[in-house]
Structures are given as structure tokens and as C-alpha cells.
Design an enzyme around this catalytic site. Structure first.
Site, PDB file in Angstrom:
ATOM      1  N   SER A 240       0.826  -1.220   0.000  1.00 47.79           N
ATOM      2  CA  SER A 240       0.000   0.000   0.000  1.00 47.79           C
ATOM      3  C   SER A 240       0.855   1.262   0.000  1.00 47.79           C
ATOM      4  O   SER A 240       0.545   2.243  -0.699  1.00 47.79           O
ATOM      5  CB  SER A 240      -0.972  -0.001   1.183  1.00 47.79           C
ATOM      6  OG  SER A 240      -0.302  -0.268   2.396  1.00 47.79           O
ATOM      7  N   HIS A 270      -1.751  -9.000   2.028  1.00 40.10           N
ATOM      8  CA  HIS A 270      -1.495  -7.694   2.676  1.00 40.10           C
ATOM      9  C   HIS A 270      -2.661  -7.431   3.636  1.00 40.10           C
ATOM     10  O   HIS A 270      -2.883  -8.182   4.568  1.00 40.10           O
ATOM     11  CB  HIS A 270      -1.323  -6.648   1.577  1.00 40.10           C
ATOM     12  CG  HIS A 270      -0.788  -5.323   2.029  1.00 40.10           C
ATOM     13  ND1 HIS A 270      -0.145  -5.141   3.219  1.00 40.10           N
ATOM     14  CD2 HIS A 270      -0.821  -4.079   1.431  1.00 40.10           C
ATOM     15  CE1 HIS A 270       0.216  -3.864   3.341  1.00 40.10           C
ATOM     16  NE2 HIS A 270      -0.192  -3.203   2.267  1.00 40.10           N
ATOM     17  N   HIS A 316       6.250 -12.437   8.201  1.00 38.17           N
ATOM     18  CA  HIS A 316       6.414 -11.062   7.716  1.00 38.17           C
ATOM     19  C   HIS A 316       7.611 -10.986   6.786  1.00 38.17           C
ATOM     20  O   HIS A 316       8.580 -11.727   6.953  1.00 38.17           O
ATOM     21  CB  HIS A 316       6.617 -10.088   8.888  1.00 38.17           C
ATOM     22  CG  HIS A 316       6.306  -8.681   8.507  1.00 38.17           C
ATOM     23  ND1 HIS A 316       7.249  -7.842   7.978  1.00 38.17           N
ATOM     24  CD2 HIS A 316       5.149  -7.990   8.551  1.00 38.17           C
ATOM     25  CE1 HIS A 316       6.674  -6.684   7.719  1.00 38.17           C
ATOM     26  NE2 HIS A 316       5.400  -6.738   8.049  1.00 38.17           N
ATOM     27  N   ARG A 325       3.321  -4.128  17.062  1.00 37.08           N
ATOM     28  CA  ARG A 325       1.922  -3.709  16.885  1.00 37.08           C
ATOM     29  C   ARG A 325       0.994  -4.814  17.392  1.00 37.08           C
ATOM     30  O   ARG A 325      -0.090  -4.553  17.891  1.00 37.08           O
ATOM     31  CB  ARG A 325       1.650  -3.399  15.397  1.00 37.08           C
ATOM     32  CG  ARG A 325       2.560  -2.299  14.852  1.00 37.08           C
ATOM     33  CD  ARG A 325       2.427  -2.144  13.344  1.00 37.08           C
ATOM     34  NE  ARG A 325       2.774  -3.369  12.628  1.00 37.08           N
ATOM     35  CZ  ARG A 325       2.608  -3.570  11.337  1.00 37.08           C
ATOM     36  NH1 ARG A 325       2.076  -2.598  10.605  1.00 37.08           N
ATOM     37  NH2 ARG A 325       2.949  -4.697  10.762  1.00 37.08           N
ATOM     38  N   ASP A 371      -1.841  -8.248  11.986  1.00 37.77           N
ATOM     39  CA  ASP A 371      -3.185  -8.713  11.656  1.00 37.77           C
ATOM     40  C   ASP A 371      -3.692  -9.849  12.548  1.00 37.77           C
ATOM     41  O   ASP A 371      -4.887 -10.148  12.552  1.00 37.77           O
ATOM     42  CB  ASP A 371      -3.230  -9.199  10.194  1.00 37.77           C
ATOM     43  CG  ASP A 371      -2.922  -8.086   9.220  1.00 37.77           C
ATOM     44  OD1 ASP A 371      -3.383  -6.958   9.469  1.00 37.77           O
ATOM     45  OD2 ASP A 371      -2.221  -8.331   8.237  1.00 37.77           O
TER      46      ASP A 371
HETATM   47  N1  CMX Z   1       2.053 -19.744   6.971  1.00 38.13           N
HETATM   48  C1  CMX Z   1       2.551 -20.669   6.111  1.00 38.13           C
HETATM   49  N2  CMX Z   1       3.588 -20.454   5.309  1.00 38.13           N
HETATM   50  C2  CMX Z   1       4.181 -19.253   5.387  1.00 38.13           C
HETATM   51  C3  CMX Z   1       3.759 -18.256   6.282  1.00 38.13           C
HETATM   52  C4  CMX Z   1       2.624 -18.529   7.084  1.00 38.13           C
HETATM   53  N3  CMX Z   1       2.112 -17.630   7.907  1.00 38.13           N
HETATM   54  N4  CMX Z   1       4.542 -17.170   6.143  1.00 38.13           N
HETATM   55  C5  CMX Z   1       5.429 -17.484   5.182  1.00 38.13           C
HETATM   56  N5  CMX Z   1       5.215 -18.743   4.726  1.00 38.13           N
HETATM   57  C6  CMX Z   1       5.880 -19.411   3.624  1.00 38.13           C
HETATM   58  C7  CMX Z   1       5.705 -18.600   2.364  1.00 38.13           C
HETATM   59  O1  CMX Z   1       4.456 -18.828   1.751  1.00 38.13           O
HETATM   60  C8  CMX Z   1       6.862 -19.059   1.541  1.00 38.13           C
HETATM   61  O2  CMX Z   1       6.517 -20.309   0.972  1.00 38.13           O
HETATM   62  P1  CMX Z   1       6.925 -20.676  -0.548  1.00 38.13           P
HETATM   63  O3  CMX Z   1       8.419 -20.664  -0.561  1.00 38.13           O
HETATM   64  O4  CMX Z   1       6.299 -21.995  -0.764  1.00 38.13           O
HETATM   65  O5  CMX Z   1       6.347 -19.597  -1.413  1.00 38.13           O
HETATM   66  C9  CMX Z   1       7.948 -19.296   2.583  1.00 38.13           C
HETATM   67  O6  CMX Z   1       7.264 -19.445   3.834  1.00 38.13           O
HETATM   68  C10 CMX Z   1       8.930 -18.162   2.714  1.00 38.13           C
HETATM   69  O7  CMX Z   1       8.206 -16.955   2.911  1.00 38.13           O
HETATM   70  P2  CMX Z   1       8.857 -15.758   3.737  1.00 38.13           P
HETATM   71  O8  CMX Z   1      10.088 -15.327   3.020  1.00 38.13           O
HETATM   72  O9  CMX Z   1       8.997 -16.106   5.165  1.00 38.13           O
HETATM   73  O10 CMX Z   1       7.710 -14.674   3.668  1.00 38.13           O
HETATM   74  P3  CMX Z   1       7.412 -13.611   2.509  1.00 38.13           P
HETATM   75  O11 CMX Z   1       8.279 -12.429   2.752  1.00 38.13           O
HETATM   76  O12 CMX Z   1       7.477 -14.235   1.152  1.00 38.13           O
HETATM   77  O13 CMX Z   1       5.898 -13.287   2.784  1.00 38.13           O
HETATM   78  C11 CMX Z   1       4.011 -12.805   4.146  1.00 38.13           C
HETATM   79  C12 CMX Z   1       5.515 -12.537   3.908  1.00 38.13           C
HETATM   80  C13 CMX Z   1       3.504 -11.857   5.215  1.00 38.13           C
HETATM   81  C14 CMX Z   1       3.243 -12.542   2.820  1.00 38.13           C
HETATM   82  C15 CMX Z   1       3.860 -14.287   4.579  1.00 38.13           C
HETATM   83  O14 CMX Z   1       4.498 -14.478   5.823  1.00 38.13           O
HETATM   84  C16 CMX Z   1       2.405 -14.722   4.676  1.00 38.13           C
HETATM   85  O15 CMX Z   1       1.830 -15.141   3.669  1.00 38.13           O
HETATM   86  N6  CMX Z   1       1.783 -14.648   5.901  1.00 38.13           N
HETATM   87  C17 CMX Z   1       0.390 -14.950   6.081  1.00 38.13           C
HETATM   88  C18 CMX Z   1      -0.470 -13.791   5.551  1.00 38.13           C
HETATM   89  C19 CMX Z   1      -0.320 -12.574   6.442  1.00 38.13           C
HETATM   90  O16 CMX Z   1      -0.392 -12.649   7.666  1.00 38.13           O
HETATM   91  N7  CMX Z   1      -0.146 -11.393   5.805  1.00 38.13           N
HETATM   92  C20 CMX Z   1      -0.156 -10.120   6.537  1.00 38.13           C
HETATM   93  C21 CMX Z   1       1.195  -9.444   6.571  1.00 38.13           C
HETATM   94  C22 CMX Z   1       1.100  -8.079   7.216  1.00 38.13           C
HETATM   95  C23 CMX Z   1       0.430  -7.111   6.260  1.00 38.13           C
HETATM   96  O17 CMX Z   1       1.016  -6.717   5.240  1.00 38.13           O
HETATM   97  O18 CMX Z   1      -0.708  -6.714   6.517  1.00 38.13           O
END
Ligand code: CMX
Length: 433
Positions: A240, A270, A316, A325, A371
């Protein structure tokens, strides 16, 4: 306007600092880009500059150098209330230092003067199909305000680059002033038979939102202020914030830029994660008929992972510890709703999920993010319609991204235009490796 005077005093020094870095040290290498970053969402590439907030992987967010507990403690508060004026936070983000009560109130006053939403915006919202997502309505309402832009008008008339920030400041104040009313209107339109509650000019920005939502519990105004402050800014690289920065770098006004940002916030990785998190927690409770045991939570978490889904609210891109937070919301919940079953479920999740994610071995950060708990707190006060939560995130996020936009224009940042390469070019790089 106090705010404008302070910004006018601050801007020349910052302009000079950035001008000097670009002109005299333009060849200095700050970062290198690795193949995995180019193919991996540019994760960690140092390519943006903002002085408004900084996310340390282990400490979490600092607003203008201050941690969340410091910000909550030092910002002026209304009377005996627990949570500060959001106007004070906006001053801190824009100007860089903690406001006096008078300065915080001057922002609140500016918002009151500009809070009236043009009637056509409500007409636009009413014209949407009943099942349209609240984020669709929110982004559309912001775009519908675009004809109000002073920046666009002044630019058309011929505005000097050094003056861009002035009408931009006017625009961001006018936009942010209206967002609580717009958000509450969307809520009432979708879930409360369209019965809109008029804003109360005696209330501050955060409390007015609580009032217009129609939540009876007076404590909800403190939660609203806390929620908006916590969601305001998280550096410039998140979807965002970066969208706002990118779109406004084309000198699109704040209405275009912020409505585009809200389209990004609506994504499940997000802002929509807060909604998904709530569904997930409720799913656990439904499956086990109430607050689960640690073993049941463990089993549910593994079921989610084994079905190929992420556990929402955990992980994250930057953070490598529990999000401060999250901690601030956790403390609020401990104080106001310690026995609330959904909070107890979220607590069990906190005690179990990090270990599960560590065993799973994929997520670089197994800890909860902002979140993971935000929806639980809303549920306690009766705001149970979880698909509305991302709109509240958006209202809060407007503070950080609009403050950044004023500064981007003040510092004359150019249109953003990174370079792309082809897959064959990347393969060429590894030819001899
Ligand atoms: N549950 C399961 N798997 C997860 C995970 C979770 N909560 N968080 C990361 N992973 C996985 C990723 O999907 C990724 O898998 P692949 O290699 O198969 O694609 C792997 O772990 C590595 O990811 P990462 O480097 O740790 O995390 P990213 O920087 O790529 O992504 C985020 C960060 C937030 C998108 C991810 O942790 C996620 O999907 N979390 C759940 C959704 C969430 O809570 N989003 C809110 C974030 C805050 C916001 O922006 O509002």
C-alpha cells in the site's frame, strides 16, 4: 496553519541533505541486487528512502525514530483517555517531533473543517451491488473525491516544482479528514440498513469514527485511536505504501494514488490478512466447540499448512520477531477483554503457531504480525463483520502514506522507473558460473 508553517521551516534542510547525496555522492554503491531478489519480489533491496518510519527486523516499527510504546506514551491524550489523539500522530509523522497538545489539536481542527463528504460520493457507494466488498467501495469513494484535488487544479494552472508540497498538504488533510466518515458510512450501508450516523464536531478523528460506527461501548474510541495509529505506517516498501509512492511519483494527485493503494491493501497477503485471520480463529473454535487445547490448535495449524495454505497473521517480509503492533493490541486485550473466548483462542495460537511454523521450516518469521489480533479486538466490541476490517486498516494506513507523499513532493522525488531485464539476460549472467 501551524502544520504548514512547521513543514515550510523543515523542508529546506531536508532538500539540501538529499540534493547533496544525489549530486555529490551519486556513484556511491548502497546495495547489491541478487538474482533471488530480482525473482523474489525485490525482498530486502534498499531502493527507497523515507524518514517517517523504519522497520527494524528485530525491534519492529519506529515512527520518526520512536518505538510504539514511546509513541503511545508521549503523544497528547484527550482527558483521561488511554489512547492519544490521532491528530498528534499525524503531526509526528509529518513534522518529525512530538506535538504539544495545541499542535495535536490544530491537526484535529483542520480535519474538522474539512470533514464534510460531498453528496455524490455517497451516491456512488449506494449504486454498488449489495455484495460488493467493502474495500471496493472504499477505493471507489476515494476515487470519487478526485475532482476535489487542489494539487491537480494548481498543477494544471502551472505550479512550480518547489511548491508541489503545499497543495499536496491541503489535499492530504482534506482526504484524511473524510476517511472516518466514508469508512463508517460503508459499514452502516452494508451492515446496518444504511442508517448513517452524522459525525459529531466535538469529537476527535478517532473518537468520531467510533461514534459513527454506532458502537455503544465508550472504550471503542480508544481502540479506534490505537488501531489507526498502529496501522499508519510501515516503511515505504509494503504494497500500500509503495503503490501510493509509485502512483504519485507520476504526479497523480493523492486521490488517484491512495485509491490505487487501497486496491493493493485489499490483497489477501497484505491488508486482507486481518479478515482471513479472523475466519481462521473462528474456524478453530467452530471445529473444537470453543477455546481449543494447545494440542488441538497444533493439529489445526498443521491441517492448514498441509492443505497448502498459509496461516494468516503469522510471518512477515521484514520482521523477525513478534510485531510490536501485535504486542500493543495484546496488552489492550489483556486489559479490556482477558476472558473473551476469541482472545483466549488467539492466545493459544500465539503459544503454539510459532513452534509449528518453525517445524514446518518455510516461513522466515514464525511470529505474529499486526493482523493476528486486530479482528479479535473488533469482535469484542460488536464489529463482527470481518470483511470490513481491511477498510479500517486503510483508514489508518492513509496517515503514513499521505505524510510520505507530502514529503516526496517537498523533496522533488522524480517519477519512479526501475529497469527490467529478460530471463535470457539473467541466464547470461550465470553463463560461466
Ligand atoms: N504460513 C505458512 N507459510 C508461510 C507463512 C505462514 N504464515 N509465512 C510465510 N510462509 C511461507 C511462504 O508462503 C513461503 O513459501 P513458498 O516458498 O512456498 O512460497 C515461505 O514461507 C517463505 O516466505 P517468507 O520469506 O517467510 O515470507 P514472505 O516475505 O514471502 O511473505 C508474508 C511474507 C507476510 C506474505 C507471509 O508471511 C504470509 O503469507 N503470511 C500470512 C499472511 C499474512 O499474515 N499477511 C499479513 C502481513 C502483514 C500485512 O502486510 O498486513
Amino acid at each position: 496553519m501551524l502544520l504548514k508553517e512547521r513543514l515550510a521551516a523543515e523542508i529546506p534542510e531536508w532538500r539540501e541533505r538529499q540534493r547533496k547525496l544525489a549530486k555529490e555522492y551519486g556513484d556511491v554503491v548502497v546495495d547489491q541486487v541478487h538474482m533471488r531478489q530480482i525473482l523474489g519480489g525485490l525482498r530486502g533491496v534498499k531502493a527507497l528512502v523515507t524518514d517517517i518510519s523504519y522497520v527494524d527486523p528485530y525491534e519492529g516499527i519506529r515512527f520518526r525514530g520512536h518505538t510504539i510504546p514511546e509513541v503511545l506514551e508521549k503523544l497528547p491524550k484527550p482527558g483521561k483517555d488511554d489512547m492519544p489523539y490521532v491528530g498528534g500522530l499525524y503531526w509526528l509523522l509529518l513534522v518529525g517531533d512530538f506535538p504539544t497538545e495545541e499542535e495535536a489539536l490544530s491537526v484535529e481542527e483542520e480535519w474538522k473543517k474539512r470533514m464534510e463528504v460531498p453528496a455524490h460520493v455517497f451516491e456512488v457507494l449506494k449504486s454498488f451491488p449489495k455484495d460488493a466488498h467493502p474495500m471496493t467501495l472504499f477505493a471507489a469513494a476515494v476515487l470519487a473525491l478526485q475532482p476535489e484535488s487542489l494539487f491537480a487544479k494548481k498543477y494544471k494552472e502551472g505550479l512550480k516544482k518547489t511548491d508541489f508540497w503545499d497543495p499536496m498538504l491541503e489535499d492530504v488533510l482534506s482526504l484524511t479528514a473524510k476517511l472516518p466518515s466514508i469508512a463508517a458510512y460503508i459499514y452502516r450501508l452494508k451492515y446496518k440498513d444504511g442508517k448513517f450516523i452524522e459525525p459529531d464536531p466535538n469529537l476527535d478523528w478517532g473518537a468520531n469514527f467510533a461514534h459513527m460506527m454506532g458502537v455503544e461501548n465508550p472504550e471503542y474510541k480508544n481502540l479506534s485511536r490505537l488501531y489507526f495509529i498502529l496501522h499508519s505506517d510501515h516503511e515505504s516498501g509494503n504494497v500500500s505504501a509503495h503503490t501510493t509512492y509509485l502512483v504519485s511519483s507520476a504526479l497523480s494527485d493523492i486521490y488517484y494514488s491512495f485509491s490505487a493503494a487501497m486496491d493493493g491493501l485489499a490483497g489477501p497477503l497484505h491488508g486482507l490478512a486481518n479478515q482471513n485471520c479472523l475466519y481462521w480463529l473462528k474456524g478453530v473454535m467452530e471445529k473444537f466447540g470453543g477455546v481449543p487445547t494447545h494440542e488441538q490448535m497444533r493439529q489445526y495449524a498443521w491441517d492448514t499448512l498441509n492443505s497448502g495454505q498459509v496461516i494468516p497473521g503469522y510471518g512477515h517480509a521484514v520482521l523477525r520477531r513478534t510485531d510490536p503492533r501485535y504486542k500493543a493490541q495484546f496488552e489492550f486485550a489483556l486489559k479490556h477483554m482477558p476472558d473473551f473466548p476469541l482472545f483466549q483462542t488467539a492466545k493459544v495460537a500465539y503459544e503454539v503457531i510459532p513452534e509449528v511454523l518453525k517445524e514446518h521450516g518455510k516461513a522466515k518469521n514464525p511470529w505474529p504480525n499486526v493482523d493476528a489480533l486486530s479482528g479479535t479486538l473488533q469482535q469484542y466490541y460488536g464489529v463482527t463483520e470481518s470483511d470490513f476490517y481491511t477498510v479500517m486498516f486503510g483508514v489508518g494506513r492513509s496517515l503514513g502514506v499521505t505524510a510520505n507523499t507530502v514529503w516526496a513532493r517537498a523533496l522533488g522525488h522524480p517519477i519512479e522507473r526501475p529497469k527490467s531485464v529478460t530471463t535470457a539476460m539473467l541466464e547470461e549472467e550465470i553463463k560461466d558460473k
